[in-house]
Scaffold this active site. Structure first.
Site, PDB file in Angstrom:
ATOM      1  CG  HIS A  42      -0.263   0.262   2.504  1.00  0.00           C
ATOM      2  ND1 HIS A  42       0.410  -0.718   3.170  1.00  0.00           N
ATOM      3  CD2 HIS A  42      -0.121   1.388   3.240  1.00  0.00           C
ATOM      4  CE1 HIS A  42       0.929  -0.218   4.283  1.00  0.00           C
ATOM      5  NE2 HIS A  42       0.633   1.054   4.343  1.00  0.00           N
TER       6      HIS A  42
HETATM    7  C1  UD1 Z   1      -2.128   5.264   6.186  1.00  0.00           C
HETATM    8  C2  UD1 Z   1      -0.784   5.737   6.737  1.00  0.00           C
HETATM    9  C3  UD1 Z   1       0.261   4.632   6.553  1.00  0.00           C
HETATM   10  C4  UD1 Z   1      -0.221   3.332   7.140  1.00  0.00           C
HETATM   11  C5  UD1 Z   1      -1.574   2.978   6.518  1.00  0.00           C
HETATM   12  C6  UD1 Z   1      -2.137   1.691   7.071  1.00  0.00           C
HETATM   13  C7  UD1 Z   1      -0.319   8.128   6.540  1.00  0.00           C
HETATM   14  C8  UD1 Z   1       0.538   9.105   5.874  1.00  0.00           C
HETATM   15  N1  UD1 Z   1      -0.305   6.893   6.038  1.00  0.00           N
HETATM   16  O1  UD1 Z   1      -1.972   5.080   4.790  1.00  0.00           O
HETATM   17  O2  UD1 Z   1       1.453   5.030   7.201  1.00  0.00           O
HETATM   18  O3  UD1 Z   1       0.727   2.325   6.871  1.00  0.00           O
HETATM   19  O4  UD1 Z   1      -2.496   4.042   6.800  1.00  0.00           O
HETATM   20  O5  UD1 Z   1      -3.267   1.297   6.336  1.00  0.00           O
HETATM   21  O6  UD1 Z   1      -0.972   8.449   7.497  1.00  0.00           O
HETATM   22  N2  UD1 Z   1      -9.447   4.614   2.294  1.00  0.00           N
HETATM   23  C9  UD1 Z   1     -10.682   4.020   2.292  1.00  0.00           C
HETATM   24  N3  UD1 Z   1     -11.223   3.648   3.478  1.00  0.00           N
HETATM   25  C10 UD1 Z   1     -10.598   3.868   4.652  1.00  0.00           C
HETATM   26  C11 UD1 Z   1      -9.347   4.491   4.653  1.00  0.00           C
HETATM   27  C12 UD1 Z   1      -8.783   4.853   3.468  1.00  0.00           C
HETATM   28  O7  UD1 Z   1     -11.275   3.806   1.249  1.00  0.00           O
HETATM   29  O8  UD1 Z   1     -11.153   3.506   5.708  1.00  0.00           O
HETATM   30  C13 UD1 Z   1      -8.828   4.999   0.996  1.00  0.00           C
HETATM   31  C14 UD1 Z   1      -9.213   6.382   0.550  1.00  0.00           C
HETATM   32  O9  UD1 Z   1      -9.275   6.360  -0.834  1.00  0.00           O
HETATM   33  C15 UD1 Z   1      -8.024   7.215   0.988  1.00  0.00           C
HETATM   34  C16 UD1 Z   1      -6.881   6.251   0.811  1.00  0.00           C
HETATM   35  O10 UD1 Z   1      -7.421   4.985   1.157  1.00  0.00           O
HETATM   36  O11 UD1 Z   1      -7.865   8.371   0.223  1.00  0.00           O
HETATM   37  C17 UD1 Z   1      -5.667   6.551   1.642  1.00  0.00           C
HETATM   38  O12 UD1 Z   1      -5.978   6.582   3.036  1.00  0.00           O
HETATM   39  P1  UD1 Z   1      -5.004   7.361   4.034  1.00  0.00           P
HETATM   40  O13 UD1 Z   1      -5.477   7.202   5.419  1.00  0.00           O
HETATM   41  O14 UD1 Z   1      -4.754   8.746   3.551  1.00  0.00           O
HETATM   42  O15 UD1 Z   1      -3.605   6.619   3.855  1.00  0.00           O
HETATM   43  P2  UD1 Z   1      -3.231   5.076   3.830  1.00  0.00           P
HETATM   44  O16 UD1 Z   1      -2.735   4.749   2.480  1.00  0.00           O
HETATM   45  O17 UD1 Z   1      -4.308   4.221   4.401  1.00  0.00           O
END
Ligand code: UD1
Length: 373
Positions: A206
């Site tokens: 990811h």
């Molecule tokens: C975040 C953390 C990363 C961690 C990861 C674990 C940061 C910078 N990154 O990354 O260090 O390893 O979490 O999973 O904080 N989304 C959903 N549903 C959710 C959450 C996210 O659909 O419940 C999708 C959305 O499109 C969102 C994308 O995932 O824009 C990214 O989510 P985000 O929390 O920004 O970062 P992660 O890639 O999950």
């Protein structure tokens, strides 16, 4: 003593669970929990709260997704009034996600003490958002809790006074041990039909560096497909990665059919207990996650880290982890090597013994109770 703990994203939930449990057992602590809402899907959040018996948060900031700046800013804006109304003695943050930094910065600016669990880990790669979050959080934290010796050394090199640094061990391993009977009872391996196969591997991916560039992602999935001709690979897919896999040569799990004997098979994200159960019985794990490098170290499962570096060198020195990068030939060669010659289990990293949360809460109580009391 009032401790306000903050969680936002999946790995935070695993780390906070043993800390909340420990604090609940100490009469002198009043515990308040804030969920920023960075992760919000049932599979990314609610399932983890249930599996880890985390109480419902007292506040949910519901910030959701967004750019890094927007997400960080939203947490700060929505967290500030909560801090002003709760007025905790200390804010406890864990890990390295955007919510960690945002909450720490908001508290520090209001003059509230900040404790950071998992302080001092460094990949020395500032292109990783998590590295910036770690550096900035540690720079403003008052109490820094280190999970491994490299973290203590990094903080010393950065000039953090040693009395603020506490080498306590790894709360993620506390969680793994506390939930052992539960994940051992998971039926996921049989549910997927993996128990009828001689062996299988697990994959997670990811990190922005690996998934955001379509060419790089295609190279990685291509190499995983090549390895999967020898061993079926199960890939629970983060929701953010799902659309990025469109048009790739990957197969999604067919609920009506068991996992085939070879190939790369994608599934929905798994809950904590099912995921640990899947990993615990895997012949090899290929991942770019931080926490999974640690969990495989204790589970004794070969882990191939699909990155150029790790902020968790103890998993290489004491454990089963190899940092192999993402060159396709290396993924295939190292995968086959891990299957034929799995690394020997070594002594676990010091203090990864299931007592990290107790050590942390001991320090918090000592640090906050007035000397005269
Ligand atoms: C975040 C953390 C990363 C961690 C990861 C674990 C940061 C910078 N990154 O990354 O260090 O390893 O979490 O999973 O904080 N989304 C959903 N549903 C959710 C959450 C996210 O659909 O419940 C999708 C959305 O499109 C969102 C994308 O995932 O824009 C990214 O989510 P985000 O929390 O920004 O970062 P992660 O890639 O999950």
């Amino acid at each position: 003593m009032k401790v306000l703990s903050v969680v936002g994203a999946r790995p935070n939930f695993v780390k906070i669970a043993p800390l909340l449990r420990e604090m609940a057992g100490r009469g002198e602590i009043e515990s308040v929990l804030v969920h920023t809402g960075q992760h919000y899907d049932a599979r990314m959040s609610d399932d983890f709260f249930a599996a880890l018996a985390i109480p419902a948060p007292d506040f949910n900031l519901a910030v959701g997704s967004g750019s890094h700046a927007r997400q960080t800013a939203e947490v700060m804006t929505r967290f500030e009034p909560v801090l002003e109304s709760v007025r905790p003695d200390l804010v406890l943050v864990v890990g390295d996600v955007n919510s960690t930094l945002a909450a720490a910065l908001t508290a520090a600016k209001l003059g509230i003490r900040v404790a950071h669990v998992e302080a001092g880990l460094r990949s020395f790669d500032r292109s990783m958002p998590e590295e910036l979050n770690r550096l900035a959080t540690d720079a403003i934290a008052d109490e820094l809790f280190a999970s491994e010796e490299s973290a203590v050394e990094n903080l010393a090199r950065e000039g953090v006074p040693s009395e603020r640094v506490h080498f306590v061990g790894n709360v993620m391993i506390d969680a793994l041990r506390l939930t052992r009977p539960l994940w051992q009872a998971s039926t996921i391996v049989a549910d997927l039909g993996l128990d009828r196969l001689p062996r299988y591997g697990a994959v997670t991916l990811h990190r922005a560096a690996n998934v955001d560039d379509p060419d790089r992602l295609r190279q990685i999935t291509g190499a995983l497909q090549a390895l999967a001709r020898h061993v079926p690979l199960i890939f629970p897919v983060h929701p953010r990665v799902r659309p990025l896999l469109d048009g790739h040569d990957v197969r999604w799990l067919d609920a009506a059919a068991p996992v085939p004997a070879q190939g790369l098979v994608c599934t929905e994200p798994l809950g904590y207990l099912d995921f640990v159960a899947l990993v615990s019985r895997a012949a090899v794990v290929l991942t770019d996650s931080g926490g999974i490098q640690e969990e495989t170290t204790i589970l004794g499962v070969p882990c191939l880290t699909l990155r150029e570096n790790t902020e968790r060198p103890a998993t290489v020195r004491h454990g089963t982890n190899r940092v192999i990068g993402v060159a396709p030939h290396r993924i295939v060669e190292e995968g086959l090597f891990a299957l034929t010659q799995p690394p020997l289990r070594r002594t676990p990293p010091p203090r990864w013994d299931g007592h990290a949360a107790a050590r942390i809460v001991d320090v918090l109580v000592r640090a906050t109770v007035p000397v005269a009391a």
